[in-house]
Write a protein that holds these residues in place. Structure first.
Motif, mmCIF file in Angstrom:
data_model
loop_
_atom_site.group_PDB
_atom_site.id
_atom_site.type_symbol
_atom_site.label_atom_id
_atom_site.label_comp_id
_atom_site.label_asym_id
_atom_site.label_seq_id
_atom_site.Cartn_x
_atom_site.Cartn_y
_atom_site.Cartn_z
ATOM 1 N N PHE A 186 43.267 40.496 40.139
ATOM 2 C CA PHE A 186 42.642 41.166 38.861
ATOM 3 C C PHE A 186 41.238 41.724 39.359
ATOM 4 N N LEU A 187 40.317 40.781 39.839
ATOM 5 C CA LEU A 187 38.977 40.812 39.828
ATOM 6 C C LEU A 187 38.904 41.714 40.967
ATOM 7 N N ALA A 188 39.730 41.903 41.901
ATOM 8 C CA ALA A 188 39.480 42.593 43.038
ATOM 9 C C ALA A 188 38.987 44.014 42.896
ATOM 10 N N HIS A 189 39.714 44.576 41.532
ATOM 11 C CA HIS A 189 39.613 45.939 41.409
ATOM 12 C C HIS A 189 38.819 46.207 39.847
ATOM 13 N N TYR A 190 38.630 44.909 39.276
ATOM 14 C CA TYR A 190 37.796 45.325 37.743
ATOM 15 C C TYR A 190 36.349 45.545 38.134
ATOM 16 N N LYS A 191 35.865 46.445 37.258
ATOM 17 C CA LYS A 191 34.620 47.033 37.437
ATOM 18 C C LYS A 191 33.408 46.615 36.341
ATOM 19 N N GLY A 192 34.191 46.023 35.228
ATOM 20 C CA GLY A 192 33.345 45.741 33.961
ATOM 21 C C GLY A 192 32.585 44.372 34.271
ATOM 22 N N ALA A 193 31.746 44.131 33.122
ATOM 23 C CA ALA A 193 31.230 42.867 32.982
ATOM 24 C C ALA A 193 32.035 41.677 33.066
ATOM 25 N N LYS A 194 31.577 40.574 33.475
ATOM 26 C CA LYS A 194 32.513 39.155 33.580
ATOM 27 C C LYS A 194 31.580 37.990 33.699
ATOM 28 N N LEU A 195 32.271 37.185 33.121
ATOM 29 C CA LEU A 195 31.659 35.822 32.746
ATOM 30 C C LEU A 195 32.714 34.834 33.165
ATOM 31 N N LEU A 196 32.421 33.883 34.137
ATOM 32 C CA LEU A 196 33.306 32.749 34.344
ATOM 33 C C LEU A 196 32.910 31.536 33.580
ATOM 34 N N LEU A 197 34.064 31.253 33.152
ATOM 35 C CA LEU A 197 33.783 30.085 32.135
ATOM 36 C C LEU A 197 34.222 28.778 32.726
ATOM 37 N N ASP A 248 38.970 35.219 47.671
ATOM 38 C CA ASP A 248 38.619 34.662 46.244
ATOM 39 C C ASP A 248 37.541 35.299 45.750
ATOM 40 N N ALA A 249 37.560 35.428 44.361
ATOM 41 C CA ALA A 249 36.555 36.100 43.651
ATOM 42 C C ALA A 249 35.182 35.211 43.571
ATOM 43 N N HIS A 250 34.373 36.017 43.778
ATOM 44 C CA HIS A 250 32.747 35.610 43.624
ATOM 45 C C HIS A 250 32.096 36.008 42.264
ATOM 46 N N PHE A 251 31.233 35.139 41.828
ATOM 47 C CA PHE A 251 30.206 35.655 40.694
ATOM 48 C C PHE A 251 29.008 35.222 41.050
ATOM 49 N N ALA A 252 27.887 36.082 40.557
ATOM 50 C CA ALA A 252 26.664 35.958 40.485
ATOM 51 C C ALA A 252 26.207 34.666 39.642
ATOM 52 N N PRO A 253 25.256 34.072 39.950
ATOM 53 C CA PRO A 253 24.822 32.707 39.059
ATOM 54 C C PRO A 253 24.678 32.951 37.519
ATOM 55 N N GLU A 254 24.344 34.443 37.341
ATOM 56 C CA GLU A 254 24.063 34.746 35.831
ATOM 57 C C GLU A 254 25.441 35.307 35.298
ATOM 58 N N GLU A 255 26.558 34.955 35.941
ATOM 59 C CA GLU A 255 27.677 35.375 35.433
ATOM 60 C C GLU A 255 28.836 34.077 35.475
ATOM 61 N N LEU A 299 32.296 25.016 47.176
ATOM 62 C CA LEU A 299 33.783 24.821 47.200
ATOM 63 C C LEU A 299 34.339 25.287 48.159
ATOM 64 N N PRO A 300 35.514 25.056 48.966
ATOM 65 C CA PRO A 300 36.251 25.806 49.702
ATOM 66 C C PRO A 300 36.351 27.291 49.332
ATOM 67 N N CYS A 301 36.505 28.234 49.987
ATOM 68 C CA CYS A 301 36.894 29.683 49.894
ATOM 69 C C CYS A 301 37.360 30.427 50.934
ATOM 70 N N GLY A 334 31.456 27.086 42.106
ATOM 71 C CA GLY A 334 30.506 26.417 42.909
ATOM 72 C C GLY A 334 29.212 27.276 42.458
ATOM 73 N N ARG A 335 28.018 26.539 42.476
ATOM 74 C CA ARG A 335 26.775 27.236 41.954
ATOM 75 C C ARG A 335 26.538 28.452 42.516
ATOM 76 N N ASP A 336 27.132 28.510 44.064
ATOM 77 C CA ASP A 336 26.801 30.016 44.634
ATOM 78 C C ASP A 336 27.881 30.995 44.294
ATOM 79 N N GLY A 337 28.706 30.560 43.212
ATOM 80 C CA GLY A 337 29.503 31.790 42.453
ATOM 81 C C GLY A 337 30.950 31.640 42.997
#
Length: 184
Positions: free
Chosen positions: A141-152, A168-175, A162-164, A125-128
């Protein structure tokens, strides 16, 4: 819309895509990004046929001298990460996905310098909100990961919402990276 319906819709949309071209486009927009240049370690995935082809990204990570970590499925609920020095070592594993062989040791992403995680999805979703395949591997994995990330995420399966669920992991728009660039 339920997650099941959203997954079915995403699979239909993805079936019409040339995932090799999508993957090449993602690689072209990824490599000039500051997060790629800064990464000492890349956590990525060997793409399945219905995912953006990551082969160019994996090859470039190794060519750039970055540590490359790929997931290995351990069970229906767990995966680990393994440093892979050569893509020729990959073998079909769980679900037919290419992964590091069992004889390579587990690697802890937290001990590697400047990690960048490249995360797959069925849709976003555009909302991440990330819609995965339903196994929860990456959410855990993402619940504990602290590094940089990108959703492909292919542009064609980037939707308004999207339903969530709470987990569920969330991403910032810039990710969120598509073959057209970062979605900001």
């Amino acid at each position: 819309m339920t997650k099941r319906e959203a997954r079915a819709q995403a699979r239909t949309l993805r079936a019409a895509l040339d995932m090799q071209a999508v993957g090449r486009g993602m690689a072209e927009v990824l490599f000039p990004l500051p997060c790629w240049a800064a990464a000492g370690t890349v956590l990525a995935f060997a793409a399945m046929p219905d995912e953006p082809d990551t082969a160019a990204i994996l090859r470039q990570a190794l060519a750039d001298g970055k540590h490359l970590l790929l997931p290995r499925v351990l069970s229906k609920t767990a995966m680990d990460w393994v440093e892979i020095p050569d893509l020729a070592l990959l073998r079909p594993g769980a679900f037919g996905i290419l992964e590091p062989p069992a004889d390579l040791p587990t690697a802890d992403p937290a001990v590697f310098a400047r990690p960048l995680a490249l995360i797959p999805c069925l849709a976003a979703g555009r909302d991440g909100v990330r819609l995965g395949r339903g196994g929860g591997y990456y959410d855990r994995f993402l619940a504990h990961y602290k590094g940089a990330k990108l959703l492909l995420c292919p542009e064609a399966v980037l939707t308004d919402t999207l339903p969530c669920d709470d987990w569920d992991a969330h991403f910032a728009p810039e990710e969120i990276l598509t073959e057209k660039g970062i979605q900001v």
